[in-house]
Design an enzyme around this catalytic site. Sequence first.
Site, PDB file in Angstrom:
ATOM      1  N   ASP A  65       0.818  -1.209   0.000  1.00 55.88           N
ATOM      2  CA  ASP A  65       0.000   0.000   0.000  1.00 55.88           C
ATOM      3  C   ASP A  65       0.852   1.259   0.000  1.00 55.88           C
ATOM      4  O   ASP A  65       2.047   1.234   0.300  1.00 55.88           O
ATOM      5  CB  ASP A  65      -0.956   0.015   1.194  1.00 55.88           C
ATOM      6  CG  ASP A  65      -0.229   0.024   2.533  1.00 55.88           C
ATOM      7  OD1 ASP A  65       0.786  -0.703   2.654  1.00 55.88           O
ATOM      8  OD2 ASP A  65      -0.661   0.729   3.468  1.00 55.88           O
ATOM      9  N   GLU A  90      -0.139  -0.978   5.693  1.00 59.27           N
ATOM     10  CA  GLU A  90       0.945  -0.562   6.576  1.00 59.27           C
ATOM     11  C   GLU A  90       0.887   0.922   6.880  1.00 59.27           C
ATOM     12  O   GLU A  90       1.359   1.363   7.940  1.00 59.27           O
ATOM     13  CB  GLU A  90       2.296  -0.918   5.931  1.00 59.27           C
ATOM     14  CG  GLU A  90       3.504  -0.767   6.843  1.00 59.27           C
ATOM     15  CD  GLU A  90       4.133   0.616   6.824  1.00 59.27           C
ATOM     16  OE1 GLU A  90       4.980   0.893   7.692  1.00 59.27           O
ATOM     17  OE2 GLU A  90       3.771   1.436   5.952  1.00 59.27           O
TER      18      GLU A  90
END
Length: 374
Positions: free
Chosen positions: A72, A138
């Site tokens: 991400d 994350e």
Amino acid sequence: MALDLRADPALLTAALIDIASPSREEEAIADAVAAALHAQTDGFEIVRDGNRVLARTSLGRERRVLLAGHLDTVPIADNVPHRWEKRTDSAAGDPGAGDIIHGCGSVDMKSGDAVFLHLAATLENPRHDLTLVFYDCEEIAAKYNGLGVIERERPEWLDADVAILGEPTGGLIEAGCQGTLRVRVSTSGVRAHTARAWMGDNAIHRLSGLLGVLADYEPRRVDIDGCEYREGLQAVAVNGGVAGNVVPDEASVDINFRFAPDRTPDQALAHVREVIASAPGGADLAVELTDSAAGALPGLSNPAAAELVAAADNRFRAKYGWTDVSRFAARGIPAVNFGPGDPSIAHRRDEHVAVAEIHAVHRVLRDYLTGDRS
């Protein structure tokens, strides 16, 4: 979008950038990574778990090396698709090494992911068994972190002799990480009209002694395995006030402590409480712990980690921020951050990575995983 894992890792970085993947929207990139691993690698067990992609070999090697990277990014800021900036300062014998790749996630951390994926597809006879972990979420609250999900639901996938996270480090090994905690310190007073301020007790003023102590605080420095960690204790927010003509009766200050990994979170909290208590009026302040995460010792004396440091020509330093290496340290696994890109430009609108750094990190890891230092 089909990914070519055998392409130059810089080209693979550009392809990953072009698959938009802000946190909680990683399905497309997880699809592409899983499909490419299935089609272009041999000898890997591959598991798709939500927007997490796991792969590992079982070659019977003496050691296992885990390569982990999050898929991400922060929200896109008009910086997808990528933009490739040609430069004339390419290194001799390495065409395009001076070029720059712009785009969301170029630093944090699609260039690191690209290196890991390229190695998985091109290493023919690694001297260590490999585990690859690509995970989601994350960049947002820790409770959503995909590595944490794996830790809870598939912990055996995190077993290894050393773990390498592809976080941006400028091509240097950044060992371990600092711990972090936040506290909220609150006080109360008596509300009054500011025209008759002597009838009140200003809660904001009650914090002045503590703010002075924080301003004068001298942070500790500690050397662990040749890495110097520098602590920091900072007021990060002050809250209080009722109106422009009212003496406030409530106030608080949020404090963040970044502590060296030789302290446990409990020890770090005890130290913060001591500092607060030492301030004028500190004994009367209420202290609430609002967030805490342990640090990670560098573990560079571990043989597997020491080999990695040697492959990187002994270029290493401490990691000042907190990263997911802490999860591995808690499991007794030495872990380092090692990836292309300047971490100071991560998340910026003009985020970009140098092709030369991608190539350099790739060379170090290839040498480490093959034992070829020629």
